[in-house]
Motif scaffolding. Structure first.
Motif, PDB file in Angstrom:
ATOM      1  N   GLY A 121       0.784  -1.230   0.000  1.00  0.00           N
ATOM      2  CA  GLY A 121       0.000   0.000   0.000  1.00  0.00           C
ATOM      3  C   GLY A 121       0.816   1.280   0.000  1.00  0.00           C
ATOM      4  N   ARG A 124       0.042   3.437  -3.087  1.00  0.00           N
ATOM      5  CA  ARG A 124      -1.294   4.028  -2.929  1.00  0.00           C
ATOM      6  C   ARG A 124      -1.276   5.214  -1.962  1.00  0.00           C
ATOM      7  NH1 ARG A 124      -5.797   1.412  -4.720  1.00  0.00           N
ATOM      8  NH2 ARG A 124      -5.478  -0.682  -5.555  1.00  0.00           N
ATOM      9  N   GLN A 125      -0.542   5.071  -0.880  1.00  0.00           N
ATOM     10  CA  GLN A 125      -0.467   6.159   0.104  1.00  0.00           C
ATOM     11  C   GLN A 125       0.181   7.405  -0.512  1.00  0.00           C
ATOM     12  OE1 GLN A 125      -1.461   6.385   3.328  1.00  0.00           O
ATOM     13  NE2 GLN A 125      -2.212   4.317   3.604  1.00  0.00           N
ATOM     14  N   MET A 127       0.415   8.103  -3.697  1.00  0.00           N
ATOM     15  CA  MET A 127      -0.475   8.609  -4.744  1.00  0.00           C
ATOM     16  C   MET A 127      -1.609   9.433  -4.151  1.00  0.00           C
ATOM     17  SD  MET A 127      -1.134   8.898  -7.954  1.00  0.00           S
ATOM     18  CE  MET A 127      -0.246   7.586  -8.795  1.00  0.00           C
ATOM     19  N   GLY A 128      -2.208   8.950  -3.081  1.00  0.00           N
ATOM     20  CA  GLY A 128      -3.276   9.714  -2.437  1.00  0.00           C
ATOM     21  C   GLY A 128      -2.803  11.093  -2.010  1.00  0.00           C
ATOM     22  N   GLU A 131      -2.317  13.248  -5.149  1.00  0.00           N
ATOM     23  CA  GLU A 131      -3.617  13.693  -5.675  1.00  0.00           C
ATOM     24  C   GLU A 131      -4.137  14.883  -4.880  1.00  0.00           C
ATOM     25  OE1 GLU A 131      -6.592  10.650  -6.120  1.00  0.00           O
ATOM     26  OE2 GLU A 131      -5.228   9.364  -7.275  1.00  0.00           O
ATOM     27  N   LEU A 153      -1.114  -1.368 -10.897  1.00  0.00           N
ATOM     28  CA  LEU A 153      -1.377  -0.511  -9.740  1.00  0.00           C
ATOM     29  C   LEU A 153      -2.114   0.746 -10.167  1.00  0.00           C
ATOM     30  CD1 LEU A 153      -1.010   0.400  -6.764  1.00  0.00           C
ATOM     31  CD2 LEU A 153       1.190   1.359  -7.473  1.00  0.00           C
ATOM     32  N   TYR A 154      -1.627   1.398 -11.203  1.00  0.00           N
ATOM     33  CA  TYR A 154      -2.265   2.642 -11.639  1.00  0.00           C
ATOM     34  C   TYR A 154      -3.679   2.398 -12.144  1.00  0.00           C
ATOM     35  CZ  TYR A 154       2.437   4.524 -11.127  1.00  0.00           C
ATOM     36  OH  TYR A 154       3.648   4.896 -10.615  1.00  0.00           O
ATOM     37  N   MET A 157      -5.989   2.198  -9.349  1.00  0.00           N
ATOM     38  CA  MET A 157      -6.218   3.496  -8.717  1.00  0.00           C
ATOM     39  C   MET A 157      -7.007   4.441  -9.619  1.00  0.00           C
ATOM     40  SD  MET A 157      -2.790   4.200  -6.458  1.00  0.00           S
ATOM     41  CE  MET A 157      -1.663   4.178  -7.814  1.00  0.00           C
ATOM     42  N   GLY A 158      -7.567   3.911 -10.711  1.00  0.00           N
ATOM     43  CA  GLY A 158      -8.453   4.715 -11.546  1.00  0.00           C
ATOM     44  C   GLY A 158      -7.839   5.358 -12.772  1.00  0.00           C
ATOM     45  N   LYS A 182      -5.961  10.307 -15.368  1.00  0.00           N
ATOM     46  CA  LYS A 182      -7.034  10.143 -14.380  1.00  0.00           C
ATOM     47  C   LYS A 182      -7.587  11.507 -14.026  1.00  0.00           C
ATOM     48  CE  LYS A 182      -7.808   8.680  -9.613  1.00  0.00           C
ATOM     49  NZ  LYS A 182      -7.191   8.113  -8.407  1.00  0.00           N
TER      50      LYS A 182
END
Length: 184
Positions: A121, A124-125, A127-128, A131, A153-154, A157-158, A182
């Motif tokens: 994760g 993801r962390q 990336m969040g 964003e 992975l990407y 994440m949408g 995205k």
């Protein structure tokens, strides 16, 4: 380390110029350790020489982040308000001009995770966080040049594919990448 422990002891912080030696080590470990199923040894070594590297402009802009677990750098990545889609200092040839957040997508850049911490994760962390920061700076979309190991992975994440890229490196090696976008 379980995901629960990871959540208790991690920190995301802005990278500094003093972090560069450790980031360079992490980058090499990440690329060599996580790209083997997608790229040949020649492609990996060529990409390390000609594309993958630290983009110091991201550090100067304060948009490159480090994910630490108990003061160990386990991952890094960032976003950019500048035109470059991918590559470190050795890959850029011109000044990196600013993007217009109203009409252009912020760039997601240089995500690397230590192989010992992969699939926990961390990406993801980061990336969040990227964003949130890009959105706070007026951007409504993100764009990136994904390596093949990063595409799943990407997508999760949408992000969606918009183009395949074949980067021909200075030594003749070819590196496949995927341009993705995205909305945020």
């Amino acid at each position: 380390m379980t995901r629960k422990l990871l959540e208790q002891f991690f920190m995301i912080r802005a990278a500094t110029f003093q972090d560069i030696p450790e980031l360079e080590k992490l980058l090499v470990l990440s690329v060599r350790g996580l790209s083997r199923e997608h790229y040949s040894p020649g492609q990996i070594e060529s990409a390390l020489k000609y594309i993958f590297g630290i983009d110091t402009q991201l550090i100067s802009d304060g948009t490159y982040y480090i994910f630490e677990i108990d003061k160990i750098i386990a991952g890094c990545g960032g976003w950019s308000m500048r035109r470059t889609l991918y590559g470190g200092d050795q890959h850029k040839k011109l000044q990196d001009t600013l993007l217009d957040p109203i009409t252009e997508a912020a760039r997601i850049r240089a995500f690397f995770v230590h192989p010992d911490y992969a699939r926990r994760g961390i990406g993801r962390q980061i990336m969040g966080y990227c964003e949130q920061q890009a959105k706070a700076n007026g951007f409504s979309s993100l764009e990136l040049g994904a390596t093949l190991p990063g595409v799943p992975l990407y997508k999760a994440m949408g992000f969606r594919d918009v183009a395949n890229i074949v980067e021909i490196l200075s030594d003749g090696e070819k590196l496949e990448l995927v341009k993705m976008i995205k909305s945020i």
